[in-house]
Design a protein around this motif. Structure first.
Motif, PDB file in Angstrom:
ATOM      1  N   LEU A  42      24.091  52.412  46.353  1.00 18.13           N
ATOM      2  CA  LEU A  42      25.277  51.631  46.038  1.00 18.13           C
ATOM      3  C   LEU A  42      26.126  52.393  45.033  1.00 18.13           C
ATOM      4  O   LEU A  42      25.591  53.040  44.129  1.00 18.13           O
ATOM      5  N   LEU A  43      27.428  52.322  45.183  1.00 16.16           N
ATOM      6  CA  LEU A  43      28.330  52.870  44.176  1.00 16.16           C
ATOM      7  C   LEU A  43      28.665  51.750  43.209  1.00 16.16           C
ATOM      8  O   LEU A  43      28.891  50.612  43.614  1.00 16.16           O
ATOM      9  N   ARG A  44      28.677  52.065  41.931  1.00 17.51           N
ATOM     10  CA  ARG A  44      29.011  51.084  40.895  1.00 17.51           C
ATOM     11  C   ARG A  44      30.267  51.558  40.173  1.00 17.51           C
ATOM     12  O   ARG A  44      30.325  52.706  39.727  1.00 17.51           O
ATOM     13  N   TYR A  45      31.250  50.677  40.074  1.00 13.85           N
ATOM     14  CA  TYR A  45      32.502  51.012  39.401  1.00 13.85           C
ATOM     15  C   TYR A  45      32.776  50.014  38.288  1.00 13.85           C
ATOM     16  O   TYR A  45      32.676  48.798  38.494  1.00 13.85           O
ATOM     17  N   CYS A  46      33.172  50.528  37.126  1.00 12.45           N
ATOM     18  CA  CYS A  46      33.598  49.658  36.029  1.00 12.45           C
ATOM     19  C   CYS A  46      34.948  49.043  36.414  1.00 12.45           C
ATOM     20  O   CYS A  46      35.564  49.430  37.412  1.00 12.45           O
ATOM     21  N   ILE A  47      35.408  48.107  35.641  1.00  9.02           N
ATOM     22  CA  ILE A  47      36.658  47.419  35.955  1.00  9.02           C
ATOM     23  C   ILE A  47      37.827  48.397  36.016  1.00  9.02           C
ATOM     24  O   ILE A  47      38.653  48.328  36.923  1.00  9.02           O
ATOM     25  N   GLU A  48      37.895  49.329  35.073  1.00  7.75           N
ATOM     26  CA  GLU A  48      39.010  50.274  35.039  1.00  7.75           C
ATOM     27  C   GLU A  48      39.049  51.141  36.308  1.00  7.75           C
ATOM     28  O   GLU A  48      40.104  51.340  36.901  1.00  7.75           O
ATOM     29  N   CYS A  49      37.900  51.646  36.740  1.00  9.91           N
ATOM     30  CA  CYS A  49      37.848  52.477  37.949  1.00  9.91           C
ATOM     31  C   CYS A  49      38.155  51.645  39.194  1.00  9.91           C
ATOM     32  O   CYS A  49      38.846  52.112  40.098  1.00  9.91           O
ATOM     33  N   ALA A  50      37.658  50.418  39.248  1.00  7.37           N
ATOM     34  CA  ALA A  50      37.934  49.541  40.386  1.00  7.37           C
ATOM     35  C   ALA A  50      39.432  49.246  40.484  1.00  7.37           C
ATOM     36  O   ALA A  50      40.002  49.233  41.582  1.00  7.37           O
ATOM     37  N   LEU A  51      40.088  49.045  39.346  1.00  4.42           N
ATOM     38  CA  LEU A  51      41.536  48.824  39.349  1.00  4.42           C
ATOM     39  C   LEU A  51      42.277  50.067  39.818  1.00  4.42           C
ATOM     40  O   LEU A  51      43.203  49.977  40.631  1.00  4.42           O
ATOM     41  N   GLN A  52      41.878  51.246  39.335  1.00  8.09           N
ATOM     42  CA  GLN A  52      42.525  52.500  39.724  1.00  8.09           C
ATOM     43  C   GLN A  52      42.380  52.782  41.217  1.00  8.09           C
ATOM     44  O   GLN A  52      43.303  53.261  41.857  1.00  8.09           O
ATOM     45  N   LYS A  53      41.225  52.481  41.785  1.00  7.05           N
ATOM     46  CA  LYS A  53      40.965  52.750  43.197  1.00  7.05           C
ATOM     47  C   LYS A  53      41.519  51.663  44.117  1.00  7.05           C
ATOM     48  O   LYS A  53      41.455  51.781  45.322  1.00  7.05           O
ATOM     49  N   GLY A  54      42.039  50.581  43.549  1.00 11.28           N
ATOM     50  CA  GLY A  54      42.616  49.508  44.341  1.00 11.28           C
ATOM     51  C   GLY A  54      41.608  48.501  44.861  1.00 11.28           C
ATOM     52  O   GLY A  54      41.918  47.693  45.731  1.00 11.28           O
ATOM     53  N   TYR A  55      40.381  48.521  44.321  1.00 11.91           N
ATOM     54  CA  TYR A  55      39.346  47.575  44.736  1.00 11.91           C
ATOM     55  C   TYR A  55      39.402  46.275  43.957  1.00 11.91           C
ATOM     56  O   TYR A  55      38.708  45.329  44.278  1.00 11.91           O
ATOM     57  N   ALA A  56      40.203  46.231  42.911  1.00 10.35           N
ATOM     58  CA  ALA A  56      40.327  45.040  42.079  1.00 10.35           C
ATOM     59  C   ALA A  56      41.796  44.849  41.726  1.00 10.35           C
ATOM     60  O   ALA A  56      42.588  45.790  41.787  1.00 10.35           O
ATOM     61  N   SER A  57      42.141  43.634  41.369  1.00  8.03           N
ATOM     62  CA  SER A  57      43.506  43.362  40.928  1.00  8.03           C
ATOM     63  C   SER A  57      43.505  42.094  40.079  1.00  8.03           C
ATOM     64  O   SER A  57      42.555  41.312  40.108  1.00  8.03           O
ATOM     65  N   TYR A  58      44.580  41.934  39.347  1.00  5.41           N
ATOM     66  CA  TYR A  58      44.776  40.707  38.577  1.00  5.41           C
ATOM     67  C   TYR A  58      45.716  39.823  39.378  1.00  5.41           C
ATOM     68  O   TYR A  58      46.754  40.270  39.855  1.00  5.41           O
ATOM     69  N   GLN A  59      45.333  38.553  39.562  1.00  5.48           N
ATOM     70  CA  GLN A  59      46.178  37.602  40.265  1.00  5.48           C
ATOM     71  C   GLN A  59      46.603  36.504  39.311  1.00  5.48           C
ATOM     72  O   GLN A  59      45.833  36.088  38.447  1.00  5.48           O
ATOM     73  N   GLU A  60      47.831  36.054  39.483  1.00  9.47           N
ATOM     74  CA  GLU A  60      48.382  35.008  38.627  1.00  9.47           C
ATOM     75  C   GLU A  60      47.898  33.652  39.115  1.00  9.47           C
ATOM     76  O   GLU A  60      48.060  33.302  40.273  1.00  9.47           O
ATOM     77  N   GLU A  61      47.250  32.906  38.233  1.00 10.03           N
ATOM     78  CA  GLU A  61      46.774  31.548  38.517  1.00 10.03           C
ATOM     79  C   GLU A  61      47.422  30.611  37.507  1.00 10.03           C
ATOM     80  O   GLU A  61      48.113  31.044  36.597  1.00 10.03           O
ATOM     81  N   LYS A  62      47.180  29.325  37.644  1.00 14.08           N
ATOM     82  CA  LYS A  62      47.740  28.348  36.695  1.00 14.08           C
ATOM     83  C   LYS A  62      47.255  28.615  35.278  1.00 14.08           C
ATOM     84  O   LYS A  62      47.995  28.465  34.324  1.00 14.08           O
ATOM     85  N   GLU A  63      45.988  29.026  35.153  1.00 15.07           N
ATOM     86  CA  GLU A  63      45.387  29.242  33.838  1.00 15.07           C
ATOM     87  C   GLU A  63      45.783  30.585  33.230  1.00 15.07           C
ATOM     88  O   GLU A  63      45.485  30.861  32.088  1.00 15.07           O
ATOM     89  N   GLY A  64      46.389  31.457  33.998  1.00 19.48           N
ATOM     90  CA  GLY A  64      46.759  32.793  33.541  1.00 19.48           C
ATOM     91  C   GLY A  64      46.319  33.829  34.557  1.00 19.48           C
ATOM     92  O   GLY A  64      46.071  33.516  35.720  1.00 19.48           O
ATOM     93  N   LYS A  65      46.185  35.061  34.115  1.00 16.89           N
ATOM     94  CA  LYS A  65      45.761  36.129  35.018  1.00 16.89           C
ATOM     95  C   LYS A  65      44.251  36.094  35.219  1.00 16.89           C
ATOM     96  O   LYS A  65      43.500  35.903  34.271  1.00 16.89           O
ATOM     97  N   VAL A  66      43.824  36.312  36.476  1.00 25.37           N
ATOM     98  CA  VAL A  66      42.414  36.302  36.817  1.00 25.37           C
ATOM     99  C   VAL A  66      42.080  37.607  37.532  1.00 25.37           C
ATOM    100  O   VAL A  66      42.801  38.012  38.446  1.00 25.37           O
ATOM    101  N   LEU A  67      41.017  38.266  37.112  1.00 21.68           N
ATOM    102  CA  LEU A  67      40.585  39.505  37.760  1.00 21.68           C
ATOM    103  C   LEU A  67      39.791  39.160  39.005  1.00 21.68           C
ATOM    104  O   LEU A  67      38.881  38.333  38.966  1.00 21.68           O
ATOM    105  N   THR A  68      40.132  39.800  40.118  1.00 21.00           N
ATOM    106  CA  THR A  68      39.379  39.588  41.349  1.00 21.00           C
ATOM    107  C   THR A  68      39.070  40.928  41.996  1.00 21.00           C
ATOM    108  O   THR A  68      39.880  41.849  41.968  1.00 21.00           O
ATOM    109  N   PHE A  69      37.861  41.042  42.549  1.00 17.66           N
ATOM    110  CA  PHE A  69      37.457  42.231  43.278  1.00 17.66           C
ATOM    111  C   PHE A  69      37.712  42.067  44.776  1.00 17.66           C
ATOM    112  O   PHE A  69      37.468  42.971  45.547  1.00 17.66           O
TER     113      PHE A  69
END
Length: 71
Positions: A42-69
């Motif tokens: 398995l490959l393991r990526y920290c949040i910063e690497c996942a964001l850089q590679k496009g595997y994660a993003s922040y989405q706007e929700e009612k409560e604020g920004k939420v990180l999703t993979f």
């Protein structure tokens, strides 16, 4: 397949090779760009690497920004 996880021990990121600390979120992936990684590995990526590679993003929700993979 991608899975969002929480570290139960210190792990090393396969992208930047920094340590993922205990209880931090990270991404595991068993195929990259549609190509399966070595069987049983398995490959393991920290949040910063996942964001850089496009595997994660922040989405706007009612409560604020939420990180999703699951983009």
């Amino acid at each position: 397949m991608r899975r969002g996880c929480i570290a139960s021990e210190e792990l090393q990121c396969d992208g930047c090779h920094h340590i993922i600390p205990y209880a931090a979120r990270y991404l595991t992936i068993d195929e990259e760009d549609g190509v399966e990684v070595e069987k049983g590995k398995l490959l393991r990526y920290c949040i910063e690497c996942a964001l850089q590679k496009g595997y994660a993003s922040y989405q706007e929700e009612k409560e604020g920004k939420v990180l999703t993979f699951f983009v």
